[in-house]
Motif scaffolding. Structure first.
Motif, mmCIF file in Angstrom:
data_model
loop_
_atom_site.group_PDB
_atom_site.id
_atom_site.type_symbol
_atom_site.label_atom_id
_atom_site.label_comp_id
_atom_site.label_asym_id
_atom_site.label_seq_id
_atom_site.Cartn_x
_atom_site.Cartn_y
_atom_site.Cartn_z
ATOM 1 N N GLN A 173 0.824 -1.205 0.000
ATOM 2 C CA GLN A 173 0.000 0.000 0.000
ATOM 3 C C GLN A 173 0.861 1.258 0.000
ATOM 4 O O GLN A 173 0.514 2.254 -0.635
ATOM 5 N N ASP A 206 0.743 4.257 -2.661
ATOM 6 C CA ASP A 206 0.490 5.636 -2.223
ATOM 7 C C ASP A 206 1.484 6.626 -2.802
ATOM 8 O O ASP A 206 1.156 7.813 -2.965
ATOM 9 N N ASP A 208 -5.941 0.363 -3.931
ATOM 10 C CA ASP A 208 -5.534 -0.332 -2.712
ATOM 11 C C ASP A 208 -5.127 -1.761 -3.031
ATOM 12 O O ASP A 208 -5.394 -2.298 -4.113
#
Length: 668
Positions: A189, A193, A302
């Motif tokens: 993740q 990001d 995600d």
């Protein structure tokens, strides 16, 4: 004015049973000291009462920074400006607990230390009454205590933050040394990001249950460790991690670039169809696996999306590598598959199930004629399962999801299900439902979470107790000294001493899970009950609750660790006190039954439902909005360590009764 304080929640989520039990005794102790110091003069008494009310409002509004600072400033102002005639030692006796109370409430340690630093300079007004050395030493002592209190509060909050980071970032699979699933997904993740492309590989060892059944679980563990080590070697030099999904499943999360494009083929080429020789000798074991791959795109938000795609691709490879799953085909695979498999037609009617499914669901093959897909799904989740079927399965796409199934005996079992369409002549003829029992995984996760919570609570409680033990001992010695020097105010000092004993007993209770039981000695149960009642007298007075104690004559003693039994009684009697409405009564009966002493504590509280009665006493279960659910669990553990029993029952209209039965001993 004080009653609402008893029902407050502590909003900082500190792992203690109730933080009010620390703040309220400190506020009561400080208020009692101020009132005792102002009894001689009417004006000072009025100011002392106003000071006490400001402390009550400070505790009541501690969740609001503005209000708490306002009432703290009011309390300090009343102490410094309007109580100038207070004796030096009385002033110091009020100041120390006030500084500790403010440090526990104020989250910024610099502010609480600055308050203590400023407070020390107000001692200069006693310059004409004290020798210079005594005055300056006391000013230094106030500053030092303010620093200790501020650091202590800061350490508590720091420990909480570090504990949360530890729980989420440093979990490692104990068998293989690989990262846990949570940490692996968190790594992926973070890459997403910051805009990096992520490649996920999901690997499932084929027929691993057969290895366990044939060679034993120890050899199975060796295979898992060997395979995990091989995966780590093949990913060396890459920006990625290898994690264990659970059981015989693994997940690789790497940053995608040119070197990782052929990672799947590389792993399959080197490891699939490879052999492993057990450590204790024996024939080499041939193991295979299925692997699924997914790569993020610019729309991937995600890791859950990537894991889902990789899971689908893995099952597609699993089916393609093993055999085509169509009606009347792959009979041997269906019968001998280690996971439960059910066959349904296009209308959702159950046609067949393999032996593993029979064992899971509790039905025999001849009992399935009237069963449908929905009939074996928990009623509350049937809509979700039907939506997955209509959205994916009838359109020819596999879909996996978590659902709860109903067994033949009515038991609910959590499973992970994958619907695989059966396509005949380009039409959906039915579907296979492959299931994995999740009961053991969920139970183990819950146990691990509870173990982490208990460990963090124990370590923090021990640290907190060690830091507070010094100031508490100093306050106790000062109270004893004042009782010897000022006989007229002995009752007030007695209240202070009881509150200090109450606070010390509660702090000691927080470290019990980490300490061995002390020496066992003979004690009178009536005396132990009376001592705990004496500690709770201020709280009972504020709550307007009375005690009624009844005891058989010629009660025998019990052989016990007195501090632990008193802590148990304190937990149970506090619960009864809080459950009883104002004007009510808590009944305590001490009964001699053969070779046992029975202590019954009954409140006059409201009703308890069957669910609460069934779970009461479980670790971390509580019916209180501010509770942590460890008091009754610790009490049960203490009683069990004394070879006794603890029983809870509820009679409608009579309240809840807690009964403790301990072995009696004849006093020598």
């Amino acid at each position: 004015m004080l009653k609402p304080i008893i029902r407050l929640k502590w909003r900082s989520n500190l792992p203690y049973e109730r933080m009010e039990v620390l703040m309220i005794p400190l506020a009561v102790f400080t208020s009692a000291s101020a009132i005792a110091a102002g009894l001689d003069r009417g004006f000072q008494l009025a100011v002392s009462i106003a000071f006490s009310l400001s402390l009550a409002l400070l505790v009541r509004n501690r969740s609001s920074r503005l209000k708490s600072n306002m009432f703290a400033g009011l309390a300090f102002g009343l102490l410094f400006v309007f109580l100038p005639q207070v004796d030096f030692y009385c002033f110091r006796f009020i100041l120390y607990p006030l500084l500790l109370l403010f440090a526990l409430i104020e989250p910024n340690p610099r502010i609480s230390f600055a308050a203590g630093l400023l407070s020390s300079f107000f001692l200069l007004r006693y310059q004409g009454h004290l020798e210079s050395e005594v005055l300056w030493s006391n000013m230094f002592a106030v500053q030092l205590n303010a620093l200790v209190y501020s650091l202590l509060a800061h350490i508590i909050r720091r420990l909480l933050k570090e504990r949360n980071e530890y729980r989420h970032l440093s979990m490692i699979d104990s068998l293989t040394g690989l990262h846990s699933l949570q940490q692996t997904l968190l790594f992926g993740q973070k890459l997403l990001d910051v805009g990096r492309r992520v490649r996920v590989l999901l690997i499932d060892l084929d027929h691993f249950k057969q290895i366990n059944d044939t060679y034993g679980h120890m050899v199975g563990n060796q295979v898992i460790v060997h395979f995990a080590g091989a995966l780590k070697k093949m990913t060396e030099g890459l920006n990625g991690v290898v994690g264990r999904l659970g059981g015989d499943e693994f997940v690789l999360v790497v940053e995608d670039h040119a070197r990782t494009e052929e990672l799947l083929d590389k792993i399959e080429g080197r490891l699939n169809q490879s052999r492993y020789i057990p450590e204790r000798g024996g024939d080499p074991l041939l193991f295979t696996f299925s692997i699924g791959e997914a790569v993020s795109t610019g729309h991937t938000k995600d890791m859950e999306q990537l894991m889902h795609l990789a899971d689908l691709h893995m099952y597609e490879r699993k089916l393609r590598n093993r055999a085509p799953l169509t009606l009347n085909q792959s009979e041997q695979l269906f019968e001998h598959h280690p996971d439960p498999i059910c066959t349904f037609d296009s209308q959702g009617t159950l046609l067949d199930m393999n032996p593993a499914a029979e064992e899971l669901l509790g039905y025999k093959a001849e009992e399935i004629k009237e069963l449908t897909f929905n009939s074996i799904i928990c009623p509350t989740e049937q809509a979700k399962a039907l939506e997955h079927y209509m959205t994916y399965t009838v359109k020819g796409s596999p879909i996996d999801y978590d659902v709860t199934v109903m067994t033949g005996n009515g038991k609910q079992v959590p499973v992970h299900v994958m619907n695989i369409p059966i396509i005949v002549n380009h039409k959906i003829a039915g579907f296979y439902a492959l299931a994995k029992d999740q009961s053991g995984i969920k139970l183990e996760e819950e146990r691990q979470r509870e173990a982490d919570k208990l460990d963090a609570m124990s370590r923090t409680a021990v640290k907190f107790t060690e830091e507070l033990q010094g100031p508490l001992n100093a306050l106790s010695e000062v109270v004893e000294l004042l009782m010897e020097q000022d006989a007229e105010r002995t009752p007030l000092y007695g209240v202070m001493r009881r509150e200090l004993e109450h606070l010390a007993l509660l702090l000691e209770g927080g470290t019990l899970p980490t300490k061995p039981m002390g020496p066992l000695e003979l004690h009178s149960p009536a005396t132990l009950v009376a001592q705990v009642v004496r500690l709770l007298e201020p709280k009972a007075f504020i709550a307007d609750v009375h005690w009624e104690i009844r005891s058989d004559t010629d009660m025998r003693d019990i052989l016990c660790d007195a501090s632990r039994i008193k802590l148990t009684l304190l937990h149970l009697m506090t619960n009864a006190l809080e459950a009883t409405p104002p004007g009510g009564c808590v009944f305590i009966d001490l009964v001699q039954e053969m070779d046992a002493v029975v202590i019954r504590i009954r409140d006059q509280g409201g009703p308890l439902d069957d669910e609460a009665l069934r779970q009461i006493g479980d670790r971390f279960y509580t019916t209180k909005p501010y509770g942590l659910g460890v008091g009754l669990w610790v009490s049960s553990r203490i009683v069990r360590d004394h070879q006794g029993s603890l029983y809870v029952c509820h009679n409608p209209g009579e309240g809840t009764t807690v009964q403790i039965k301990l072995q009696a001993r004849q006093a020598l």
